[in-house]
Structure formats: C-alpha cells, structure tokens
Scaffold this motif. Structure first.
Motif, PDB file in Angstrom:
ATOM      1  N   ARG A   1     -10.314   9.528  -3.131  1.00 11.37           N
ATOM      2  CA  ARG A   1     -10.517   9.066  -4.507  1.00 11.37           C
ATOM      3  C   ARG A   1     -11.928   8.481  -4.668  1.00 11.37           C
ATOM      4  O   ARG A   1     -12.577   8.686  -5.705  1.00 11.37           O
ATOM      5  CB  ARG A   1      -9.451   8.024  -4.859  1.00 11.37           C
ATOM      6  CG  ARG A   1      -9.376   7.669  -6.339  1.00 11.37           C
ATOM      7  CD  ARG A   1      -8.194   6.758  -6.596  1.00 11.37           C
ATOM      8  NE  ARG A   1      -6.933   7.468  -6.433  1.00 11.37           N
ATOM      9  CZ  ARG A   1      -6.287   8.102  -7.405  1.00 11.37           C
ATOM     10  NH1 ARG A   1      -6.792   8.104  -8.629  1.00 11.37           N
ATOM     11  NH2 ARG A   1      -5.140   8.711  -7.176  1.00 11.37           N
TER      12      ARG A   1
ATOM     13  N   THR B   1     -14.785   9.917  -7.162  1.00 12.69           N
ATOM     14  CA  THR B   1     -15.429   9.016  -8.127  1.00 12.69           C
ATOM     15  C   THR B   1     -16.944   9.131  -8.043  1.00 12.69           C
ATOM     16  O   THR B   1     -17.636   9.171  -9.068  1.00 12.69           O
ATOM     17  CB  THR B   1     -14.996   7.559  -7.861  1.00 12.69           C
ATOM     18  OG1 THR B   1     -13.575   7.459  -8.008  1.00 12.69           O
ATOM     19  CG2 THR B   1     -15.671   6.607  -8.838  1.00 12.69           C
TER      20      THR B   1
ATOM     21  N   GLN C   1     -19.267  10.322 -11.199  1.00 14.98           N
ATOM     22  CA  GLN C   1     -20.375   9.503 -11.699  1.00 14.98           C
ATOM     23  C   GLN C   1     -21.701  10.255 -11.605  1.00 14.98           C
ATOM     24  O   GLN C   1     -22.583  10.096 -12.458  1.00 14.98           O
ATOM     25  CB  GLN C   1     -20.441   8.183 -10.925  1.00 14.98           C
ATOM     26  CG  GLN C   1     -19.263   7.268 -11.234  1.00 14.98           C
ATOM     27  CD  GLN C   1     -19.204   6.049 -10.339  1.00 14.98           C
ATOM     28  OE1 GLN C   1     -19.723   6.062  -9.201  1.00 14.98           O
ATOM     29  NE2 GLN C   1     -18.583   4.979 -10.815  1.00 14.98           N
TER      30      GLN C   1
ATOM     31  N   ILE D   1     -13.540   7.280 -15.805  1.00 17.05           N
ATOM     32  CA  ILE D   1     -13.803   7.490 -14.380  1.00 17.05           C
ATOM     33  C   ILE D   1     -13.276   6.322 -13.550  1.00 17.05           C
ATOM     34  O   ILE D   1     -12.661   6.520 -12.491  1.00 17.05           O
ATOM     35  CB  ILE D   1     -15.309   7.707 -14.138  1.00 17.05           C
ATOM     36  CG1 ILE D   1     -15.751   9.032 -14.763  1.00 17.05           C
ATOM     37  CG2 ILE D   1     -15.625   7.695 -12.639  1.00 17.05           C
ATOM     38  CD1 ILE D   1     -17.256   9.258 -14.735  1.00 17.05           C
ATOM     39  N   LEU D   2     -13.477   5.101 -14.030  1.00 15.51           N
ATOM     40  CA  LEU D   2     -12.982   3.927 -13.297  1.00 15.51           C
ATOM     41  C   LEU D   2     -11.457   3.883 -13.287  1.00 15.51           C
ATOM     42  O   LEU D   2     -10.843   3.450 -12.307  1.00 15.51           O
ATOM     43  CB  LEU D   2     -13.551   2.651 -13.909  1.00 15.51           C
ATOM     44  CG  LEU D   2     -15.065   2.464 -13.770  1.00 15.51           C
ATOM     45  CD1 LEU D   2     -15.516   1.173 -14.440  1.00 15.51           C
ATOM     46  CD2 LEU D   2     -15.470   2.477 -12.298  1.00 15.51           C
TER      47      LEU D   2
ATOM     48  N   TYR E   1      -9.575   6.467 -13.163  1.00 15.51           N
ATOM     49  CA  TYR E   1      -9.189   7.389 -12.082  1.00 15.51           C
ATOM     50  C   TYR E   1      -9.356   6.705 -10.732  1.00 15.51           C
ATOM     51  O   TYR E   1      -8.464   6.767  -9.877  1.00 15.51           O
ATOM     52  CB  TYR E   1     -10.035   8.667 -12.118  1.00 15.51           C
ATOM     53  CG  TYR E   1      -9.982   9.391 -10.792  1.00 15.51           C
ATOM     54  CD1 TYR E   1      -8.831  10.055 -10.396  1.00 15.51           C
ATOM     55  CD2 TYR E   1     -11.053   9.329  -9.890  1.00 15.51           C
ATOM     56  CE1 TYR E   1      -8.740  10.671  -9.152  1.00 15.51           C
ATOM     57  CE2 TYR E   1     -10.982   9.936  -8.653  1.00 15.51           C
ATOM     58  CZ  TYR E   1      -9.823  10.605  -8.288  1.00 15.51           C
ATOM     59  OH  TYR E   1      -9.724  11.190  -7.057  1.00 15.51           O
ATOM     60  N   ARG E   2     -10.494   6.037 -10.518  1.00 13.82           N
ATOM     61  CA  ARG E   2     -10.747   5.380  -9.237  1.00 13.82           C
ATOM     62  C   ARG E   2      -9.654   4.377  -8.889  1.00 13.82           C
ATOM     63  O   ARG E   2      -9.260   4.236  -7.721  1.00 13.82           O
ATOM     64  CB  ARG E   2     -12.103   4.681  -9.259  1.00 13.82           C
ATOM     65  CG  ARG E   2     -12.520   4.116  -7.896  1.00 13.82           C
ATOM     66  CD  ARG E   2     -13.831   3.376  -7.976  1.00 13.82           C
ATOM     67  NE  ARG E   2     -13.712   2.130  -8.732  1.00 13.82           N
ATOM     68  CZ  ARG E   2     -14.720   1.300  -8.963  1.00 13.82           C
ATOM     69  NH1 ARG E   2     -15.927   1.593  -8.508  1.00 13.82           N
ATOM     70  NH2 ARG E   2     -14.538   0.188  -9.658  1.00 13.82           N
TER      71      ARG E   2
END
Length: 312
Positions: free
Chosen positions: A234, A238, A242, A264-265, A267-268
């Motif tokens: 992960r 990420t 980015q 995106i965060l 998902y992280r």
C-alpha cells in the motif's frame, strides 16, 4: 496482439482427470480469466499414461532430491514426469502463465508433502515434479496455484504478470534497443510500485545496452518478472499515485488538488480501495492528456471487467 495463452492443470477446468476420477474446477479461471485468455490444459499424470482413476503418487525423500513414487507398487515415475515436461515444451513456450493444482505431487507449486520413506512421516516442504521443471526451465514464466488465487492480492498480481509477460512475448524477434526501451518505459511506474531497487537498477542497465541479444533479453525479463512477483505494498502504491498526481499539479485548481490528495491518503489508510484514486487519476488524464502516463501499464494492466483492484 494474439489471444494470450495460459497453461493450466486440466482438473482446474473441470476435467475429471484426478486420481479419484474427480476434478477441482476453478470458478475464477473458467468464468472470469477464461474470457480473456486461451487455456492450454495439461495433466502430467495422465500425460505419462496413468489411468483415471489411478493409484496415488507421493513425493519421497532421496539423496538425489524428491522422487515421485506410487506407494501401492513402489514404482518411481519421476523420470516419466520429467520426460513429459520435455514433450510439453512446444506448448509451454506459447504460454504467458500457468495455473497449477495445489498440493499435487506433480503440479503443486509449494508446500507439497514430502515423505520420509523409512518412517512415513511427511513435511509440507516440497514442490511437484512438473511444477519444479516449469520453474527451472522458464524462470520468467508467471506461476500460481488455484488455492492462492482466492487471495485478492495474489490473484491480481498473477493476472498482472501474465499480461506483462504476454506483452513481452509479443515484441519482435530479433528485438531492437528501441523495442526494449519502449517496453521498459511502459513498465516504469509498475516496477516503481513493486520494487524500487530493481526499478532503479533496470533503468541503469537499459540505458547502457547497445544491442539486444538473447542473453540480454533473457536477463532483463527475468529481472522484471522477479521484481513483479511480490504484490505491491500500500505504501508503494501510494508513492506511485502521488508521483502521477504531480503531472496534474499545474492543471488542477485548489479544490481538485485537495480532493485528489485526500483520495490518495484515504487509500493509504485503508479507507478506500486502489480503484478509487486510480479512477480519479484516469479522469484527469482524459482531461489533460499526457503521452508518458497514457503509455503506463500501471494504469491499465489488464481488462477492467476482471475487477481485480476492487479489493486492493
């Protein structure tokens, strides 16, 4: 590109060829993956002339390594299985991956029972005879077992490798440096997501290549497939997301940049699957075309209807 061919243990397609006359039909292979590939089915045990049903085979320890033995008769069929691998070479050289039947003394990829012939005790530490031949002879060939395909990460990783290897096999022969460079360029973000060290090393190697001979090509694709063999983390995904985000920095307004960053965060942190930020990034790529990003395998590694990134 011609239709991708994938080898498979015949029992996984529903063929009743197992020792007990049964099968181990894989719904994913037959109903999902089968829409996009042509399966080449093999059964090593039937291929060496054993009947259906038949006496069981087991792997036994020996000074020369595991041997495939029929306990009922004591017959050693190891060399016959190896000879079957020899005869199967024309088929294997056409395929871009292989789905093996787990636990099988001929086809098991890992943790196959290995028996001590003196006391009958077994440890799950062997590899099937035919599977071992595949791995030794074709180190770049993606291999996976039917049971492991139930894991969403392993399933996605295997299918991705199949499509990457198929793209490699579709390149011209002999291959030019331009062919290799274009292929490598298309894999940059995918390699970055899976193995940053190999990503950097391969970049340096490709830059130094003046001519692509067979040894160079073989070494390159083996390195690529080894790098891709473990699912991306992960954190690495990420990092790549980015990195892609940076290409749109000058095109997006503040609200759009904030939304993309938050996605995106999310998902992280495991709140959203990988598909969510990727969908947003692909949307911006359509709005603000970029030739480099459009050519990246990472964004579209296989047919979308396989839905393999929903659970990542």
């Amino acid at each position: 590109m011609q239709q991708i061919k994938v080898g498979i243990s015949a029992c996984l397609l529903g063929d009743e060829v197992r020792f007990d006359g049964g099968h181990k039909r894989s719904a994913f292979c037959t109903d999902e993956l089968g829409r996009h590939v042509q399966f080449v089915k093999l059964c090593p045990e039937v291929g060496i002339g054993m009947p259906v049903p038949r006496p069981t085979i087991r792997l036994e320890q020996s000074p020369d390594g595991p041997r495939a033995i029929v306990p009922k008769t004591g017959e050693d069929v190891t060399e016959r299985l190896i000879a079957f691998a020899d005869r199967s070479q024309p088929h294997i050289e056409q395929i871009s991956g292989y789905v093996l039947c787990a636990k099988s003394p001929s086809c098991g990829m890992e943790r196959v029972k290995l028996y001590n012939p003196e006391n009958g005790h077994a440890r799950k530490e062997a590899q099937g005879i035919f599977a071992a031949q595949l791995q030794q002879r074709y180190p770049a060939l993606p291999l996976e077992e039917d049971g492991r395909l139930n894991d969403p990460q392993l399933r996605e990783n295997f299918v991705m490798r199949v499509f990457v290897y198929a793209s490699w096999k579709s390149l011209p022969s002999p291959m030019s440096k331009a062919d290799l460079l274009n292929f490598h360029t298309s894999l940059k973000l995918l390699l970055l997501a899976h193995n940053q060290q190999v990503y950097r090393e391969l970049g340096r190697r490709v830059a130094k290549i003046s001519e692509v001979d067979n040894a160079t090509a073989k070494s390159y694709i083996e390195s690529v497939m080894t790098a891709l063999s473990a699912p991306a983390t992960r954190a690495n995904h990420t990092n790549v997301l980015q990195h892609i985000q940076g290409y749109f920095k000058s095109h997006l307004n503040e609200a759009q940049r904030e939304e993309l960053t938050e996605t995106i965060l999310a998902y992280r942190e495991g709140v959203e699957p990988l598909l969510v930020p990727l969908t947003l990034l692909r949307h911006y790529l359509r709005e603000y075309p970029n030739a480099y990003l459009s050519g990246q395998t990472y964004l579209n590694p296989y047919p979308k209807d396989l839905k393999l990134r929903y659970a990542l």
